[in-house]
Enzyme design. Structure first.
Site, PDB file in Angstrom:
ATOM      1  N   LYS A  70     -10.149   2.839 -11.257  1.00 20.23           N
ATOM      2  CA  LYS A  70      -8.999   2.350 -12.006  1.00 20.23           C
ATOM      3  C   LYS A  70      -9.398   1.185 -12.916  1.00 20.23           C
ATOM      4  O   LYS A  70      -9.337   1.296 -14.131  1.00 20.23           O
ATOM      5  CB  LYS A  70      -7.878   1.966 -11.044  1.00 20.23           C
ATOM      6  CG  LYS A  70      -7.436   3.146 -10.162  1.00 20.23           C
ATOM      7  CD  LYS A  70      -6.394   2.741  -9.157  1.00 20.23           C
ATOM      8  CE  LYS A  70      -6.153   3.833  -8.123  1.00 20.23           C
ATOM      9  NZ  LYS A  70      -5.556   5.046  -8.666  1.00 20.23           N
ATOM     10  N   TRP A 107      -0.044   4.613   0.450  1.00 18.70           N
ATOM     11  CA  TRP A 107      -1.391   4.266   0.898  1.00 18.70           C
ATOM     12  C   TRP A 107      -1.375   3.306   2.076  1.00 18.70           C
ATOM     13  O   TRP A 107      -2.176   3.422   3.002  1.00 18.70           O
ATOM     14  CB  TRP A 107      -2.204   3.719  -0.268  1.00 18.70           C
ATOM     15  CG  TRP A 107      -2.264   4.696  -1.402  1.00 18.70           C
ATOM     16  CD1 TRP A 107      -1.777   4.543  -2.669  1.00 18.70           C
ATOM     17  CD2 TRP A 107      -2.816   6.025  -1.357  1.00 18.70           C
ATOM     18  NE1 TRP A 107      -1.983   5.677  -3.409  1.00 18.70           N
ATOM     19  CE2 TRP A 107      -2.608   6.599  -2.641  1.00 18.70           C
ATOM     20  CE3 TRP A 107      -3.446   6.773  -0.365  1.00 18.70           C
ATOM     21  CZ2 TRP A 107      -3.032   7.897  -2.941  1.00 18.70           C
ATOM     22  CZ3 TRP A 107      -3.854   8.061  -0.671  1.00 18.70           C
ATOM     23  CH2 TRP A 107      -3.651   8.611  -1.938  1.00 18.70           C
ATOM     24  N   ASP A 119      -6.443  -3.673   0.483  1.00 20.76           N
ATOM     25  CA  ASP A 119      -6.804  -2.544  -0.373  1.00 20.76           C
ATOM     26  C   ASP A 119      -6.383  -2.932  -1.784  1.00 20.76           C
ATOM     27  O   ASP A 119      -5.192  -2.989  -2.100  1.00 20.76           O
ATOM     28  CB  ASP A 119      -6.067  -1.292   0.097  1.00 20.76           C
ATOM     29  CG  ASP A 119      -6.303  -0.083  -0.795  1.00 20.76           C
ATOM     30  OD1 ASP A 119      -7.001  -0.212  -1.825  1.00 20.76           O
ATOM     31  OD2 ASP A 119      -5.771   0.996  -0.457  1.00 20.76           O
TER      32      ASP A 119
END
Length: 356
Positions: A192, A101, A168
């Protein structure tokens, strides 16, 4: 058979959240309407959105210099929205590449300005977090991924720098206490630790906005979203509601201190079990291991298929590693009870007795 949900995302939600969300789909707050039917500009949804925003500020201990946004597009949209708003064409942003990511994030940012990758752990398959790297003092910002879901690493000490910090936090947000005031911008997909898929949280310090020369498309402009109160276009009402319920649950359970204690206990139990097991190997640097996502491998690759078959048989859901990494991945988000980790550790012992 009891199922144990180790999915990496969308992932396990607290049972009270599931119950309330299910009830709201049929009849929200005794209005006679489904939550899926109510208008996003009604007082009903305004109350939901406001509680969600207030809960974020409460948990992160933020003052009014920060704005809270609930946006479409998930965290991946932020790979372009962050540089679009913060990185001028001739300026430079610093990025950490510690996994899939982070790698995607810096490549997307390079479309809008210059990017300097100041930390890169790809030389060891992203199995550690760089320390002591140089950050250009004139960088527009430093971007990092606080927890690498795929590779199983996590920042446990954030870098000290005067450069604005952007993170992030999709896979470890609200999982532990931290000094969130050190960050100028935080973003996270909800699916999540914060709710259902479909909404993205952005926490932004207002003083960093409005400094780029480019014209920003309205729908991508943080300032426009702030002016519209996250209602520039129809928000994902149900996803915001589930996030609000999840944030409420975290607060009721004792906040981030309580989440941090629980998550430390779960991850320590699992890593201690893996390290003591002769069939398994956890190659991530010990000091950088993620409390959220434990990534490990069978030393004998031929045993992986029978191990995954056993997991399926025993109701261990979502433990196959990410497609580019392989191996085993056990995700231990806030809502996962320690009983599930205990059951998984028992399964490891059983498998070893059979194949060791």
């Amino acid at each position: 058979m009891k199922l144990h949900n180790f999915n990496s995302g969308p992932s396990i939600l607290p049972q009270p959240v599931l119950t309330q969300a299910a009830e709201a789909v049929l009849n929200y707050n005794n209005t006679g309407l489904s939550l899926l039917e109510i208008g996003h500009r009604t007082a009903w949804f305004q109350e939901i959105l406001q509680e969600a925003k207030d809960s974020v500020k409460q948990l992160m201990e933020l003052d009014d210099s920060y704005e809270i946004l609930f946006l479409h597009g998930g965290a991946t949209t932020q790979f372009m929205q962050v540089p679009m708003n913060l990185l001028d064409t001739h300026a430079t942003a610093a990025y950490c590449d510690h996994g899939v990511w982070g790698n995607k994030a810096w490549k997307e940012a390079s479309l809008f300005g210059k990017v300097k990758v100041v930390a890169d752990s790809s030389d060891q398959q992203y199995r550690y977090i760089n320390k002591g790297f140089d950050i250009p003092s004139d960088a527009a910002y430093l971007h990092l991924t606080s927890n690498n879901t795929v590779e199983g690493t996590q920042w446990h000490n954030f870098p000290e720098t005067a450069v604005p910090l952007v993170a992030d936090m999709s896979s470890d947000i609200f999982s532990r206490p931290a000094n969130y005031n050190r960050f100028s911008l935080i973003y996270a997909g909800a699916q999540k630790n914060m709710g259902a898929a479909g909404v993205n949280l952005v926490v932004v310090k207002k003083e960093i906005l409005g400094k780029v020369a480019r014209t920003i498309p309205t729908i991508m402009n943080y300032q426009k979203h702030i002016e519209a109160g996250s209602l520039m276009n129809t928000p994902p009402v149900f996803a915001v509601y589930v996030s609000m319920l999840t944030l409420r649950w975290i607060i009721q359970e004792g906040g981030l201190d309580a989440m941090g204690i629980r998550n430390q206990k779960k991850s320590s139990l699992l890593y201690d079990t893996i390290d003591a097991n002769p069939l398994f190997d956890a190659p991530v640097a010990v000091e950088d291991r993620s409390q959220m996502n434990a990534v490990f491998f069978l030393k004998d690759h031929a045993l992986e298929a029978p191990f995954l078959d056993l997991c399926k048989k025993e109701g261990m859901i979502g433990v196959k590693g990410y497609r580019t990494v392989g191996g085993i991945r056990v995700s231990m988000y806030n809502a996962l009870p320690i009983e599930s980790v205990t059951s998984f550790c028992d399964l490891l012992h059983f498998f070893t007795q059979k194949h060791g």
